[in-house]
Structures are given as C-alpha cells and as structure tokens.
Design a protein around this motif. Sequence first.
Motif, short mmCIF file in Angstrom:
data_model
loop_
_atom_site.label_atom_id
_atom_site.label_comp_id
_atom_site.label_asym_id
_atom_site.label_seq_id
_atom_site.Cartn_x
_atom_site.Cartn_y
_atom_site.Cartn_z
N ALA A 1 0.79 1.43 7.08
CA ALA A 1 0.01 2.27 6.18
C ALA A 1 -1.36 2.57 6.78
O ALA A 1 -1.85 3.71 6.70
CB ALA A 1 -0.14 1.59 4.83
N ILE A 2 -1.98 1.58 7.41
CA ILE A 2 -3.27 1.80 8.06
C ILE A 2 -3.11 2.73 9.25
O ILE A 2 -3.90 3.68 9.42
CB ILE A 2 -3.89 0.46 8.49
N MET A 3 -2.10 2.52 10.07
CA MET A 3 -1.91 3.36 11.25
C MET A 3 -1.61 4.81 10.85
O MET A 3 -2.10 5.76 11.48
CB MET A 3 -0.80 2.79 12.12
N GLU A 4 -0.83 5.01 9.80
CA GLU A 4 -0.56 6.37 9.33
C GLU A 4 -1.83 7.03 8.82
O GLU A 4 -2.09 8.22 9.08
CB GLU A 4 0.50 6.33 8.23
N ALA A 5 -2.65 6.27 8.08
CA ALA A 5 -3.90 6.82 7.57
C ALA A 5 -4.85 7.18 8.71
O ALA A 5 -5.52 8.23 8.67
CB ALA A 5 -4.56 5.81 6.63
N LEU A 6 -4.90 6.36 9.75
CA LEU A 6 -5.74 6.67 10.90
C LEU A 6 -5.26 7.94 11.61
O LEU A 6 -6.07 8.78 12.02
CB LEU A 6 -5.75 5.50 11.89
N THR A 7 -3.97 8.07 11.75
CA THR A 7 -3.41 9.26 12.41
C THR A 7 -3.80 10.52 11.65
O THR A 7 -4.09 11.57 12.24
CB THR A 7 -1.88 9.15 12.49
N GLN A 8 -3.85 10.44 10.33
CA GLN A 8 -4.23 11.59 9.50
C GLN A 8 -5.73 11.86 9.53
O GLN A 8 -6.16 13.01 9.48
CB GLN A 8 -3.76 11.36 8.06
N GLN A 9 -6.54 10.78 9.64
CA GLN A 9 -7.99 10.93 9.49
C GLN A 9 -8.72 11.22 10.80
O GLN A 9 -9.76 11.89 10.79
CB GLN A 9 -8.57 9.64 8.90
N ALA B 1 0.82 -1.21 0.00
CA ALA B 1 0.00 0.00 0.00
C ALA B 1 0.86 1.26 0.00
O ALA B 1 0.51 2.26 -0.66
CB ALA B 1 -0.93 0.00 1.21
N ARG B 2 1.98 1.24 0.73
CA ARG B 2 2.81 2.45 0.81
C ARG B 2 3.53 2.75 -0.50
O ARG B 2 4.05 3.86 -0.68
CB ARG B 2 3.81 2.31 1.96
N ALA C 1 -4.04 -1.50 -3.31
CA ALA C 1 -3.81 -1.65 -1.88
C ALA C 1 -3.92 -0.31 -1.17
O ALA C 1 -4.52 -0.20 -0.09
CB ALA C 1 -2.44 -2.27 -1.63
N ALA C 2 -3.34 0.73 -1.75
CA ALA C 2 -3.41 2.07 -1.15
C ALA C 2 -4.86 2.54 -1.05
O ALA C 2 -5.27 3.16 -0.05
CB ALA C 2 -2.58 3.05 -1.97
N THR C 3 -5.65 2.26 -2.07
CA THR C 3 -7.06 2.67 -2.07
C THR C 3 -7.85 1.92 -1.01
O THR C 3 -8.71 2.49 -0.33
CB THR C 3 -7.66 2.46 -3.47
#
Length: 369
Positions: A285-293, A203-204, A251-253
Amino acid sequence: MSGTSLDGVDAALIQTDGTRIFRHGPALTIPYTPELRARLRHILDKAPQLAPSDPALLSAEHELTEVHAVAVQQLRQMAPDMPTDLIGFHGQTILHQLGRTWQIGNAIALSSATNLPVIHDFRTADVQAGGEGAPLAPLYHAALLHGQPRPVAILNIGGVANLTLLTSKGEILACDTGPGNALLDDWTFRHTGVPYDKDGQLARNGKVDEPILKQLVAHPFFSKPAPKSLDRLSFHTALQDIAALSPADGAATLVAFTAETIARTPLPEQPQAWFVCGGGRHNSAIMEALTQQLAGEVFPAETLGWNGDALEAECFGFLAVRSLYGLPLSLPSTTGVPAPQQGGRLSYGGITPWKARAVLNTKVQYNIG
C-alpha cells in the motif's frame, strides 16, 4: 542497527575504508521478543522524564545489548572468510527532540561479549555542534549511489521516513520527511494485536479520510526546508485525529500521510529515480501510494542488487570506519551542522592489549571498561 520501528536488531557485515564499499557480506535480523518490544515502547513514552539510572531503562538496555551480541556472533559464523575488526553500534533511540538525542545500549558490555572494539554514540557530537543529529545515512547512501544518474534519491522508510538526494550539481541533501511505519504499526497493533500491517492488507481495505489527511499534512514541519529531523513520536497525536475511523480507514489514511509528506518535501529538484529501503518497502500500500505521488520512478532497493533490510546496519559499519579514521559523519546539507562534523566514540572491554593499541591509534574518543 535497532531502528525506530522497534522490531528488532539488524546486523550486517561490510568491507569498507569509510569511503568506498568493497564487499557486502551477509546480514540477519533478530526480532525483539514481544516483551522487550513492549518495554522499549513504554520507555519511549517516558523518555523525556527518565533518568539514565532508571532501573527499568537499565534492564531493557542490558537485554537489548545481549540481543546485539547474539547478532554479532551469529553474523561472524555466517562469514568465516570475513574477519571482523570493528563493530558500529547505533543503539536504540528512545528520544530525539529539542536539541537532545538519546540512544541506549552498553557499548563496553557489547565489546566484552564479542571481544571486538565498538564505535557508538554517533549522533551526540552533531547535536552539540548545532546539527539535527539525523539523518546520518546520507554519506553511505552517496557511496552506494556512486555512478547512478542524478538527480537520484534513496528513501528509507522505517519508523520515521528520511531521504537522501544526490543533485545534478553533485550536492548531498537529506532530511527526515515525516512518519514512516511508526504510526501505522501502533494503529495496527492497537486494533489487531499484530505489530505491523503485513503487506498493507489492512490499509488496502480502507479509504483515505481526505479532511483528516489535509489536517495532518498542514503541520508546519512539512513546509520547513531541509535539513530537519523527527522523533518517532513527533506526530503521535495523529492517532487521536483518526480515532473515530475504522481500523482499515485509519490505516489507509496513515499510509497516505506517509506518502504525501514524502512527496511534499521541499527539494531543489525532483529525483529521476527513488530507491526505497527499510521496512516500508514491504508494504504494497505504501509502495503504490509512492508510485502515485512521486514524479520519478520508484524502485525497491533490491533493483540495484542491495539488501534493503540491511542498508542501515551496513551504514553504521561504514560510519564506524569513518569515525575510526576521523572522517566526517555529517554535513551542513544533511543535518544542518555548521561544518562537516566528526563523531562517534570508541569503547572496548576484555580486548587484548595489542588489539586495543592498534585500534586506539585514531582520533576518536574512547572509554575503557
């Protein structure tokens, strides 16, 4: 616990009275063999049409029950100072939709193999009473979060993602939020032959397709109020929607789909902190996306000294004791059931009469084999 990710059996020891947690014991994971995982994945696709007597289903059920028995035996060897009284056996969910929930696993065979009583069938009573039958972890999450500043949430990212919110008013709210790892696992396996996206590496290396993401999050489920629940395959058509993307972009999507639907969950107030458990917390990648969202701070469960891979297994030990004592397993605010609902059934096989009599001095239903 054998979850919707279909990766194996998690087992954990816990000392509890069904209200308080006195001790967290050891935990372990026994992965499914690739063959068993493939058989279970095939059963998921066929589950709505399967009969309980289907030979392929019974064969897979027998094998996964044996894996659970091995897990129990190994766990007891790891903690000889924690005498084991009771097993909470969730079983493998193969269907959860349209007012029906179905977990496979032979509780009497597990009891016979371990010489312990087994509480199982945790979800049926809730569904029959008009609830969603999921998520069932909120009461355990509330016990874990005792004393934490509110509002605070536990986010579990397995095959499906779900959250428990403890509000500033003392409420316990819960729901499934959307896909967790299941879509990403299936996509990764399809394109790489590896059963999951290790540390989010695929994903990254990709880019989110924003038009497709917008289409995915427009599904009416995501604007429904809690409580609400999902089947592992509820959004499996998303794999068709991203079929033309590269493996990395797909994967990123899918990672963005998981994170954004968590962030979009209608909540009465936003948590100050999110503590993440389940396999999804291992995916950077999931944890980074959660931190942003997410508005609140995002932490792995280990921040509070928990084993984030063991919480669901511990949960069903906790719920087994609640079932034994006739305590509710679900609430109107967690599954939508009209009133606090008891659940679970007790099965035993090959147990000495004195132990059976001691266990059966309860309110739960039971089977004898």
